[in-house]
Design a protein around this motif. Structure first.
Motif, PDB file in Angstrom:
ATOM      1  N   ASP A 254       0.684  -1.221   0.028  1.00  0.00           N
ATOM      2  CA  ASP A 254      -0.119  -0.029   0.136  1.00  0.00           C
ATOM      3  C   ASP A 254       0.873   1.395  -0.114  1.00  0.00           C
ATOM      4  O   ASP A 254       1.494   1.528   1.026  1.00  0.00           O
ATOM      5  CB  ASP A 254      -0.706  -0.076   1.252  1.00  0.00           C
ATOM      6  CG  ASP A 254      -1.735   1.205   1.320  1.00  0.00           C
ATOM      7  OD1 ASP A 254      -1.617   2.140   0.423  1.00  0.00           O
ATOM      8  OD2 ASP A 254      -2.728   1.262   2.078  1.00  0.00           O
ATOM      9  N   PRO A 255       0.941   2.160  -1.099  1.00  0.00           N
ATOM     10  CA  PRO A 255       2.093   3.142  -1.172  1.00  0.00           C
ATOM     11  C   PRO A 255       1.463   4.105  -0.101  1.00  0.00           C
ATOM     12  O   PRO A 255       2.560   4.778   0.429  1.00  0.00           O
ATOM     13  CB  PRO A 255       1.493   3.745  -2.657  1.00  0.00           C
ATOM     14  CG  PRO A 255       1.110   2.404  -3.432  1.00  0.00           C
ATOM     15  CD  PRO A 255       0.450   1.612  -2.194  1.00  0.00           C
ATOM     16  N   ALA A 256       0.300   4.494   0.090  1.00  0.00           N
ATOM     17  CA  ALA A 256      -0.084   5.271   1.202  1.00  0.00           C
ATOM     18  C   ALA A 256       0.362   5.053   2.454  1.00  0.00           C
ATOM     19  O   ALA A 256       0.863   5.908   3.237  1.00  0.00           O
ATOM     20  CB  ALA A 256      -1.657   5.787   0.955  1.00  0.00           C
ATOM     21  N   TRP A 257       0.409   3.764   2.840  1.00  0.00           N
ATOM     22  CA  TRP A 257       0.803   3.276   4.274  1.00  0.00           C
ATOM     23  C   TRP A 257       2.039   3.476   4.235  1.00  0.00           C
ATOM     24  O   TRP A 257       2.710   3.827   5.281  1.00  0.00           O
ATOM     25  CB  TRP A 257       0.163   1.715   4.601  1.00  0.00           C
ATOM     26  CG  TRP A 257       0.347   1.474   5.716  1.00  0.00           C
ATOM     27  CD1 TRP A 257      -0.136   1.664   7.046  1.00  0.00           C
ATOM     28  CD2 TRP A 257       1.880   0.708   6.300  1.00  0.00           C
ATOM     29  NE1 TRP A 257       0.414   0.980   7.941  1.00  0.00           N
ATOM     30  CE2 TRP A 257       1.547   0.488   7.590  1.00  0.00           C
ATOM     31  CE3 TRP A 257       2.968   0.331   5.521  1.00  0.00           C
ATOM     32  CZ2 TRP A 257       2.714  -0.079   8.210  1.00  0.00           C
ATOM     33  CZ3 TRP A 257       3.930  -0.295   6.473  1.00  0.00           C
ATOM     34  CH2 TRP A 257       3.741  -0.502   7.750  1.00  0.00           C
ATOM     35  N   VAL A 258       2.876   2.791   3.549  1.00  0.00           N
ATOM     36  CA  VAL A 258       4.258   3.122   3.107  1.00  0.00           C
ATOM     37  C   VAL A 258       4.844   4.270   3.343  1.00  0.00           C
ATOM     38  O   VAL A 258       5.810   4.673   4.186  1.00  0.00           O
ATOM     39  CB  VAL A 258       4.833   2.247   2.036  1.00  0.00           C
ATOM     40  CG1 VAL A 258       6.409   2.471   1.963  1.00  0.00           C
ATOM     41  CG2 VAL A 258       4.652   0.645   2.046  1.00  0.00           C
ATOM     42  N   ARG A 259       4.350   5.410   2.853  1.00  0.00           N
ATOM     43  CA  ARG A 259       4.634   6.718   2.464  1.00  0.00           C
ATOM     44  C   ARG A 259       4.486   7.265   4.053  1.00  0.00           C
ATOM     45  O   ARG A 259       5.623   7.967   4.648  1.00  0.00           O
ATOM     46  CB  ARG A 259       3.864   7.493   1.592  1.00  0.00           C
ATOM     47  CG  ARG A 259       4.172   9.090   1.678  1.00  0.00           C
ATOM     48  CD  ARG A 259       5.239   9.341   0.846  1.00  0.00           C
ATOM     49  NE  ARG A 259       6.575   9.234   1.879  1.00  0.00           N
ATOM     50  CZ  ARG A 259       7.736   9.493   1.153  1.00  0.00           C
ATOM     51  NH1 ARG A 259       7.851   9.753  -0.090  1.00  0.00           N
ATOM     52  NH2 ARG A 259       8.787   9.449   1.887  1.00  0.00           N
TER      53      ARG A 259
END
Length: 364
Positions: A254-259
C-alpha cells in the motif's frame, strides 16, 4: 577439488562410491590417513565428510577399528508424512521437501504428500484434516512446518502437535517452532540460527553507514521472525546503545501506508523478515521514487530464486533449504532409533550474501 567446500566434495565422492558398490555394506572404508593423502586434505576435513555420511546413516564408526558402510537397519520401508500448511505460498518449503526426498537416508522409505478431503479452502482446517489422515495411516513420522499468517495459528499448531504426540507419531519440525520465541516445544527442529541471521544483516547495514535501521515484517509471521528481530536489536545495542530499534508490521504493498511509515520513521535502511517481504516493499518504494540503496538500503532472509531478479538485486541471508531437508530426514531416522535422546535444534549454516540493495558496487 572444484564445486564447493572440500569436505563436501569428499563426502560426495565417497557417497558415489558407496552407492555404486565400490564399498559394499559391512565393508571398511579407507582410513582417514589414506583419504587425507588421496584428497590432499587435512584430517579435520576428512572427518567432516565422515560425519556427514554417519549423520545420514550411511556409515558407522567403530572406535579402534575404523569406519564401515552401514548395513540397512530396516528391511521394511517406513512411510513419512509432510504437513506443511504454507506449502506453495512460502518459497523455502519446496526445496526443503526436495531435500528430504533426495536424501540418501530416505532411499528405503516413502514420503506422503497428503491433501485435505473435499474442497476445503481454510488452510488451518485442511492441516487438521491432514494430521488426522496421517494418524489413521499410522505413518512412522511427520515433518511439520507450523502455519503462519493467521491470528489462530498458535492454537491450531499446538492442536496438531498434541494429536500427533498422543498418537505416538514422531515429529520433526521444519524451519520453525510453534511455540512463541524463545519458548521451545518437545520436538526436534531443523533450520537456521534466526537470531544470527538478524544480527548478521544488521551488522552489515551498520558497517555500510546506516543508523536509522528498522525491521519490517508481515502480521502474524512465524516465530522465527521474532528470533530475527532479537538479533537485529542485539546488533543495534552492541553497536551503540543509543540507537532505537523499531519493528513495523503492515501492508507493504500500500503506497499510502508505506509513505506514512517513511515520514514517521525516516529510515535509512530496512531489514526485512524475509525476501518475500523485501520484494513487495521494494516495488512500493520504487513506485514512490525512493532509490535503493542510495536513499534506503534493504536486506532480506532466504535468498530465494528471485532475489537476484528484483529491480535492485537483494542482499540477503542464504539458507540451504535442500540441506535442511536432508538433515531433517537423518534427524527423523535417528529419533526413531533413539526416542529418549534429548530434544535438539539442528542448525544448518546460513551465509550473508551482499548485493546491490545495500552496496551499489557489490559483486553479485
Amino acid at each position: 577439488m572444484p564445486g564447493g567446500p572440500l569436505h563436501r566434495s569428499i563426502y560426495e565422492q565417497l557417497l558415489a562410491e558407496i552407492q555404486s558398490g565400490v564399498y559394499k555394506p559391512g565393508e571398511r572404508l579407507p582410513s582417514e590417513a589414506v583419504l587425507c593423502e588421496r584428497f590432499q586434505a587435512s584430517r579435520i576435513t576428512v572427518a567432516r565428510a565422515f560425519q556427514t555420511l554417519q549423520r545420514e546413516h550411511l556409515v558407522t564408526r567403530r572406535p579402534g577399528s575404523g569406519t564401515y558402510v552401514e548395513k540397512p537397519a530396516r528391511q521394511d520401508s517406513l512411510q513419512f508424512g509432510l504437513l506443511i500448511p504454507d506449502l506453495g505460498t512460502t518459497d523455502i518449503f519446496e526445496p526443503i521437501c526436495q531435500g528430504i526426498m533426495r536424501s540418501p537416508a530416505a532411499r528405503f522409505h516413502s514420503l506422503t504428500w497428503g491433501h485435505s478431503t473435499g474442497q476445503e479452502k481454510d488452510l488451518e482446517r485442511a492441516a487438521e484434516q491432514l494430521c488426522q489422515q496421517y494418524i489413521t495411516q499410522k505413518v512412522a513420522g511427520v515433518f511439520f512446518a507450523p502455519a503462519e499468517f493467521t491470528e489462530t495459528r498458535g492454537d491450531v499448531n499446538r492442536t496438531i502437535a498434541t494429536r500427533l504426540q498422543e498418537a505416538g507419531v514422531t515429529v520433526v519440525l521444519l524451519d520453525r517452532c510453534y511455540e512463541p520465541y524463545p519458548q521451545r516445544s518437545h520436538f526436534d527442529l531443523v533450520g537456521i540460527d534466526n537470531h544470527r541471521a538478524g544480527r548478521m544483516l544488521t551488522d552489515h547495514l551498520l558497517e555500510t553507514g546506516a543508523r536509522r535501521i528498522i525491521f519490517a515484517t508481515r502480521p502474524n509471521s512465524a516465530y522465527t521472525v521474532d528470533a530475527r528481530i532479537a538479533g537485529y536489536r542485539d546488533a543495534l545495542y552492541s553497536f551503540d546503545s543509543r540507537l532505537t530499534p523499531v519493528s513495523i508490521s503492515g501492508d507493504f504493498e500500500d503506497p499510502a501506508w508505506v509513505r506514512r511509515m517513511l515520514d514517521r520513521e525516516r529510515p535509512d535502511a530496512i531489514v526485512c523478515a524475509n525476501d518475500y517481504t523485501a520484494a513487495h516493499l521494494m516495488q512500493t518504494l520504487i513506485s514512490l521514487g525512493i532509490r535503493i540503496p542510495e536513499d534506503i538500503k534493504m536486506a532480506g532472509v532466504d535468498d530465494v530464486a528471485y532475489a537476484k531478479l528484483l529491480p535492485t538485486q537483494l542482499t540477503t541471508v542464504r539458507q540451504n533449504c535442500a540441506e535442511i531437508g536432508a538433515v531433517a530426514m537423518a534427524v527423523m531416522l535417528d529419533r526413531l532409533e533413539n526416542p529418549l535422546r534429548p530434544v535438539r535444534d539442528v542448525l544448518v549454516r546460513c551465509d550473508l550474501i551482499v548485493r546491490a540493495s545495500t552496496c551499489s558496487n557489490a559483486m553479485n
